[in-house]
Design a protein around this motif. Structure first.
Motif, PDB file in Angstrom:
ATOM      1  N   ALA A 116      29.482  62.118 111.067  1.00 61.22           N
ATOM      2  CA  ALA A 116      29.790  60.693 111.010  1.00 61.22           C
ATOM      3  C   ALA A 116      28.591  59.932 110.468  1.00 61.22           C
ATOM      4  N   VAL A 117      28.811  58.661 110.154  1.00 62.13           N
ATOM      5  CA  VAL A 117      27.753  57.755 109.702  1.00 62.13           C
ATOM      6  C   VAL A 117      27.584  56.645 110.729  1.00 62.13           C
ATOM      7  N   LEU A 118      26.333  56.334 111.046  1.00 60.36           N
ATOM      8  CA  LEU A 118      26.007  55.176 111.884  1.00 60.36           C
ATOM      9  C   LEU A 118      24.835  54.461 111.226  1.00 60.36           C
ATOM     10  N   PRO A 122      26.116  46.412 107.129  1.00 66.07           N
ATOM     11  CA  PRO A 122      27.479  46.007 107.463  1.00 66.07           C
ATOM     12  C   PRO A 122      28.485  47.097 107.094  1.00 66.07           C
ATOM     13  N   VAL A 123      29.521  47.229 107.893  1.00 62.78           N
ATOM     14  CA  VAL A 123      30.407  48.386 107.784  1.00 62.78           C
ATOM     15  C   VAL A 123      31.176  48.432 106.467  1.00 62.78           C
ATOM     16  N   GLN A 141      34.134  59.341 110.858  1.00 66.48           N
ATOM     17  CA  GLN A 141      33.958  57.933 111.186  1.00 66.48           C
ATOM     18  C   GLN A 141      32.733  57.392 110.458  1.00 66.48           C
ATOM     19  N   ASN A 142      32.750  56.088 110.174  1.00 65.52           N
ATOM     20  CA  ASN A 142      31.629  55.408 109.535  1.00 65.52           C
ATOM     21  C   ASN A 142      31.510  54.036 110.190  1.00 65.52           C
ATOM     22  N   TYR A 143      30.485  53.860 111.028  1.00 57.65           N
ATOM     23  CA  TYR A 143      30.273  52.595 111.723  1.00 57.65           C
ATOM     24  C   TYR A 143      29.043  51.888 111.166  1.00 57.65           C
ATOM     25  N   SER A 147      29.825  46.776 113.583  1.00 60.58           N
ATOM     26  CA  SER A 147      30.951  47.456 114.235  1.00 60.58           C
ATOM     27  C   SER A 147      30.927  47.288 115.755  1.00 60.58           C
ATOM     28  N   PHE A 148      29.762  47.002 116.313  1.00 63.85           N
ATOM     29  CA  PHE A 148      29.586  46.857 117.757  1.00 63.85           C
ATOM     30  C   PHE A 148      28.816  45.567 118.045  1.00 63.85           C
TER      31      PHE A 148
END
Length: 236
Positions: A116-118, A122-123, A141-143, A147-148
């Motif tokens: 995944a990407v974190l 900006p998403v 997933q890519n956040y 995103s949070f």
């Protein structure tokens, strides 16, 4: 040395998967020019990258603590920066050599390992860039930084990814079975706060900050990811 059988590998984006330095620097200087302020050297702007768009703009404005500018002025500056970057994000950005081969090698050797990407970017631009280069094919997933309710180094996003990956895997993935790969101290601190294993990329945008944070593993190219993950190198 390798980490013990990682079941989840989470990547930062800027300075880890892609070299986006020139487009980010150009966008910051376009924002400064729009505001009638002197442009900054690319080296200075690059040292500001890693904590999200708002902090990048604040640092470029000489306001790292957020108390020297009117918030409406900052919001307008951030908006201009993001709008400019939205159009120009792929002018000079490229995937680091070896990234695609290493992702493919991990996928081939560890079908069950999720990736995944974190990022604090900006998403939407994060996903757009990954889609454009074909990186998204490797990630469940890519956040992004919006995103949070918090950004890295707060571990919330990484903890959420571990929970999401655990649900997909059908069994709990422990933080110790998770690699957080990035190029700045922000990524190391995020991993440490979540109990994950940190892998530093010395080829990225902030090698000095990264070294000072003392990641669990340090690699000098994307090929090093396979070594840490315990899979055959794409170059072997």
């Amino acid at each position: 040395m390798s980490a013990p059988s990682p079941r989840l590998i989470v990547f930062d984006l800027d300075g880890t998967l892609i070299d986006s330095r020139q487009d980010l620097c150009n966008s910051v200087n376009a924002m400064l020019d729009h505001l009638g302020k002197p442009e900054l050297p690319d080296e200075v702007i690059a040292s500001y990258i890693g904590d999200g768009a708002s902090m990048l703009v604040r640092r470029a404005l000489g306001d790292p603590e957020g108390d020297a500018h009117d918030e409406e002025d900052v919001a307008r500056a951030v908006h201009y920066f993001l709008e400019y970057y939205r159009v120009h994000k792929l002018d000079f950005t490229y995937v680091y050599p070896g990234v695609m081969d290493s992702l493919a090698a991990i996928r081939a050797a560890r079908h069950e390992t999720l990736m995944a990407v974190l990022t604090n970017k900006p998403v939407n631009p994060s996903r757009d860039i990954c889609d454009y280069f074909g990186l998204s094919d490797y990630f469940f997933q890519n956040y992004g930084g919006n995103s949070f309710h918090t950004k890295k180094p707060d571990p919330h996003g990484l903890v959420a990814l571990i929970a999401e990956a655990s649900a997909l895997a059908g069994s709990r993935i422990a933080p110790a079975e998770t690699l957080m790969i990035g190029d700045t101290d922000v990524d190391v601190l995020t991993a440490r706060a979540a109990g994950a294993v940190s892998v530093g990329c010395s080829f990225g945008l902030a090698p000095e900050r990264l070294a000072a944070a003392r990641p669990d593993f340090m690699v000098d190219s994307p090929a090093g990811w396979t070594r840490v993950a315990g899979v055959p190198s794409p170059l072997s």
